[in-house]
Motif scaffolding. Structure first.
Motif, short mmCIF file in Angstrom:
data_model
loop_
_atom_site.label_atom_id
_atom_site.label_comp_id
_atom_site.label_asym_id
_atom_site.label_seq_id
_atom_site.Cartn_x
_atom_site.Cartn_y
_atom_site.Cartn_z
N UNK A 7 0.83 -1.21 0.00
CA UNK A 7 0.00 0.00 0.00
C UNK A 7 0.86 1.25 0.00
N UNK A 8 0.29 2.36 -0.49
CA UNK A 8 1.04 3.62 -0.51
C UNK A 8 1.11 4.25 0.88
N UNK A 9 -0.02 4.18 1.57
CA UNK A 9 -0.09 4.80 2.89
C UNK A 9 0.96 4.21 3.83
N UNK A 10 1.75 5.09 4.47
CA UNK A 10 2.87 4.63 5.28
C UNK A 10 2.48 3.66 6.38
N UNK A 11 1.38 3.97 7.06
CA UNK A 11 0.95 3.14 8.19
C UNK A 11 0.59 1.73 7.72
N UNK A 12 -0.22 1.68 6.67
CA UNK A 12 -0.64 0.39 6.11
C UNK A 12 0.55 -0.36 5.55
N UNK A 13 1.43 0.41 4.92
CA UNK A 13 2.59 -0.20 4.28
C UNK A 13 3.47 -0.91 5.30
N UNK A 14 3.72 -0.22 6.42
CA UNK A 14 4.52 -0.86 7.47
C UNK A 14 3.78 -2.04 8.07
N UNK A 15 2.44 -1.88 8.16
CA UNK A 15 1.64 -3.00 8.67
C UNK A 15 1.81 -4.23 7.80
N UNK A 16 1.73 -4.04 6.49
CA UNK A 16 1.87 -5.17 5.57
C UNK A 16 3.29 -5.75 5.67
N UNK A 17 4.28 -4.85 5.73
CA UNK A 17 5.67 -5.33 5.78
C UNK A 17 5.94 -6.14 7.05
N UNK A 18 5.26 -5.77 8.14
CA UNK A 18 5.52 -6.52 9.37
C UNK A 18 4.94 -7.93 9.27
N UNK A 19 4.07 -8.14 8.27
CA UNK A 19 3.53 -9.49 8.07
C UNK A 19 4.34 -10.29 7.05
N UNK A 20 5.40 -9.68 6.52
CA UNK A 20 6.21 -10.34 5.51
C UNK A 20 6.83 -11.63 6.05
N UNK A 21 7.02 -11.67 7.37
CA UNK A 21 7.59 -12.86 7.99
C UNK A 21 6.73 -14.10 7.77
N UNK A 22 5.44 -13.90 7.49
CA UNK A 22 4.57 -15.04 7.24
C UNK A 22 5.00 -15.77 5.97
N UNK A 23 5.42 -14.98 4.97
CA UNK A 23 5.86 -15.58 3.71
C UNK A 23 7.29 -16.10 3.81
N UNK A 24 8.10 -15.43 4.63
CA UNK A 24 9.52 -15.77 4.69
C UNK A 24 9.89 -16.13 6.12
N UNK A 25 9.55 -17.33 6.53
CA UNK A 25 9.76 -17.67 7.94
C UNK A 25 11.22 -17.94 8.26
N UNK A 26 12.05 -16.93 8.08
CA UNK A 26 13.47 -17.06 8.39
C UNK A 26 13.68 -16.55 9.81
N UNK A 27 14.62 -17.13 10.51
CA UNK A 27 14.92 -16.67 11.86
C UNK A 27 15.46 -15.24 11.83
N UNK A 28 15.53 -14.62 13.02
CA UNK A 28 15.85 -13.19 13.01
C UNK A 28 17.22 -12.88 12.40
N UNK A 29 18.18 -13.80 12.55
CA UNK A 29 19.50 -13.45 11.99
C UNK A 29 19.47 -13.49 10.46
N UNK A 30 18.58 -14.31 9.89
CA UNK A 30 18.46 -14.31 8.44
C UNK A 30 17.73 -13.09 7.92
#
Lengths: 379, 273
Positions: free
Chosen positions: A129-152
């Protein structure tokens, strides 16, 4: 002899694709358009004879290094070196962090390279999304697609910044992804069930705190200055060739080594620190504070910072500590650990300035402490 | 140096990981469930790093020749505000911020040498080792019922001859005394002092992910005045039977009363998972 090599090399130089071939990939777009004559200049006939040997020399050097490394290991399998218990445990603990994290770091570096080279912009930025708030919200869910541990996630976040993600967005992703990923959630449910709301508060708290920190960083007048100067320079350099699609495999291999040079030293230093603190601090002192509603929250946050454990399994670890902790303390451990710990700070320092990390650590620590204490008081 | 530290560290760690896996010692550091993942990623990472290093070496060789044959019109040492200056820095992982600070740059190089030397010694020269029981001694015995409960359900009614210290501890925690009373036990572990003169715990380190999270689990063994003949942290194997605690202490109602009891050296695989 001289004749033939001269002809061959000139023939090569005239072939436009081949003239580009030898150039490091990321220079190609700039050089070939701006300095076409120079590309040809470096293909002087006199260079030709030694060039033909080069691949062999490189292969011999690499094979030599590999043989030496394997030789050293095989030659000293159980060498009579014996350390004192403390020194031995420092080595064992540090190595176990390195060996456990290495596969995740490699995976993170590979995914980061793939994202940088093979995912087209229109896919990547169109879904956000363009909106900053929504955009960060979506990005924080990116871990669902890429279940890499924190160091990765660190190499991945670096790749995303190179691709044009802003600093607050990258930080939101880094803080949220280790918690908001399926493996972490499943292991937390396995460990605690749905009792005491531990799972819910871990997920919700992680999401909210990561986005709060992200929002806070957008308030900074110049978010790019939160990056280390070196990483900023690297981003600027890469910006040229984002749309260059040639020789991606070769460029990818180059990116992998460059990224390893950035991340692995930090991983080794972070692991050594984690090992050192573990042998220096008595864990029992922290665990003993388990029942106290206030001190237990702080004790487990300290423990999370020190043990530098993967978010995928830390739920089992708290369970096995063998003390009855208050739910607030457990939530604090499970939210703080994946976001900030010794190893993560060392890794993040490759990308963010020390000042940024101090501020982010302080904000996250305060927010997590508030969350943990709030849960304990609300009971 | 700055460019080569990553490939070097990666190769050192990859060689060490694969060697540990080949000799079966990887489990001294990480839980066996990660073995396949660690080996696969080590192989993929090793191949990628070798490929990257190969291209890097070739580029260096080419640059060296180019420098010899270059004319004054493109001097590589000239870091003027030229588009390829930024590229070269990037490639060397040395940014403009560092070039302005030569002393910092030098100490960074020293640091890199130290990191590589440390990694070499720790990963390739020192013999692999498990955590010593001395460290384990400062970690509290895992007594939480929750920690041990999950697998215990499958334990009831199964063949107990292969039970480890952890299995018995789980059964004891979850099923209580009635689940274990009268059962014959054959285990090995190290002696863990839990502050009782007549009851010692035979324990092993339980690893959930890697050695960092190792936590002792143990079962109580009745051994009157055990400190006289045995040292804490020494390894033993025993055969015995769960019975009511003969010392009558209320804290530990059920203990193993050993029929055979012998000291052993530390086993190759000292952890339980």
């Amino acid at each position: 002899m001289l004749m033939t090599t001269t002809i061959r090399s000139e023939a090569r130089a005239r072939h436009p694709e081949d003239a580009l071939f030898e150039r490091p990939a990321y220079l190609r777009s700039v050089r070939s358009s701006a300095y076409p004559s120079r590309v040809v200049l470096t293909r002087e006939p006199t260079v030709a004879p030694s060039r033909r040997r080069t691949p062999w020399r490189a292969l011999v050097i690499l094979a030599g290094i590999l043989v030496v490394l394997i030789g050293v290991r095989v030659a000293t399998p159980g060498s009579g070196i014996s350390l004192t218990d403390i020194a031995q445990d420092f080595v064992t603990l540090s190595l176990s962090v390195v060996i456990e994290s290495l596969p995740f770091v490699i995976l993170g570096v590979l995914i980061s390279t793939v994202v940088q080279l093979w995912v087209p912009d229109r896919w990547f930025f169109a879904v956000l999304p363009r909106n900053g708030l929504l955009r960060r919200g979506v990005l924080s869910l990116l871990g669902v697609l890429l279940p890499v541990c924190e160091c990765g996630n660190v190499p991945l976040a670096r790749g995303l910044v190179v691709r044009g993600l802003s600093v607050p967005e990258a930080m939101t992703f880094l803080l949220a992804a280790p918690i908001l990923n399926p493996i972490t959630i499943v292991t937390t449910v396995q460990a605690f069930g749905w009792s005491d709301g531990i799972v819910v508060w871990r997920v919700l708290g992680g999401f909210l705190i990561a986005n709060a920190v992200g929002w806070l960083l957008t308030r900074h007048p110049d978010p790019d200055s939160l990056l280390t100067p070196d990483f900023r320079a690297a981003c600027a350099a890469h910006a040229h060739d984002v749309d260059d699609r040639a020789h991606r495999l070769r460029r990818g291999a180059g990116m992998v080594t460059a990224e390893m040079s950035a991340v692995l030293p930090a991983l080794f230093v972070g692991s050594a620190l984690a090992g050192l603190i573990q042998v220096a601090i008595s864990r029992e002192a922290l665990v003993a504070l388990g029942g106290d509603p206030v001190l237990s929250v702080l004790a487990l946050m300290t423990l999370a910072f020190v043990v530098a454990m993967c978010s995928n399994v830390d739920a089992f670890f708290v369970l096995s500590l063998g003390s009855t902790f208050s739910p607030g303390a457990i939530v604090a451990f499970l939210v703080f650990g994946p976001m900030i710990d010794v190893k993560m700070l060392a890794l993040m320092r490759t990308t963010f300035t020390a000042r940024t990390l101090v501020v982010v650590t302080a904000v996250v620590a305060l927010a997590v402490a508030a969350l943990g204490l709030g849960l304990n008081l609300a009971r | 140096m700055a460019r080569w530290i990553g490939p070097l560290l990666a190769l050192v760690a990859v060689v060490a990981t694969l060697w540990l896996a080949a000799t079966g010692k990887l489990a001294l550091y990480i839980h066996p469930r990660y073995t396949v993942f660690a080996v696969v990623m080590a192989v993929i990472g090793g191949v990628a790093v070798l490929a990257g290093s190969f291209f890097l070496l070739r580029k260096d060789a080419k640059d060296a020749r180019a420098a010899v044959h270059d004319h004054a019109d493109h001097d590589h040492a000239d870091h003027a505000d030229h588009s390829d200056a930024a590229h070269d820095h990037d490639h060397d992982e040395i940014g403009p911020g560092l070039l302005a600070r030569p002393r910092l740059l030098r100490s960074l190089t020293v640091g890199r040498v130290l990191i590589i030397a440390g990694a070499l010694v720790a990963l390739l020269i020192l013999p692999p080792a498990a955590l010593t029981s001395a460290t384990a001694q400062n970690r509290a015995l895992a007594t939480s019922a929750d920690a041990l409960q999950a697998p215990a359900a499958n334990l009831v009614g199964t063949d107990t001859s292969k039970f480890t210290v952890k299995d018995w501890a789980s059964l004891l925690r979850s099923g209580g005394e009635s689940a274990v009373a009268g059962q014959t036990v054959q285990i090995s572990g190290y002696l863990l002092d839990n502050g009782d003169a007549d009851v010692v715990y035979v324990a092993r380190l339980m690893v959930t992910c890697c050695a960092v999270d190792a936590q002792p689990v143990g079962v109580p063994v009745y051994l009157p005045d055990w400190k006289k003949d045995h040292k804490a942290n020494s390894w033993v194997k025993l055969t015995g039977r769960f019975q009511q605690n003969p010392s009558g202490s209320g804290a530990v109602p059920v203990v193993i009363v050993p029929s055979e009891f012998a000291g052993i050296s530390e086993p190759d695989q000292p952890y339980v998972y």
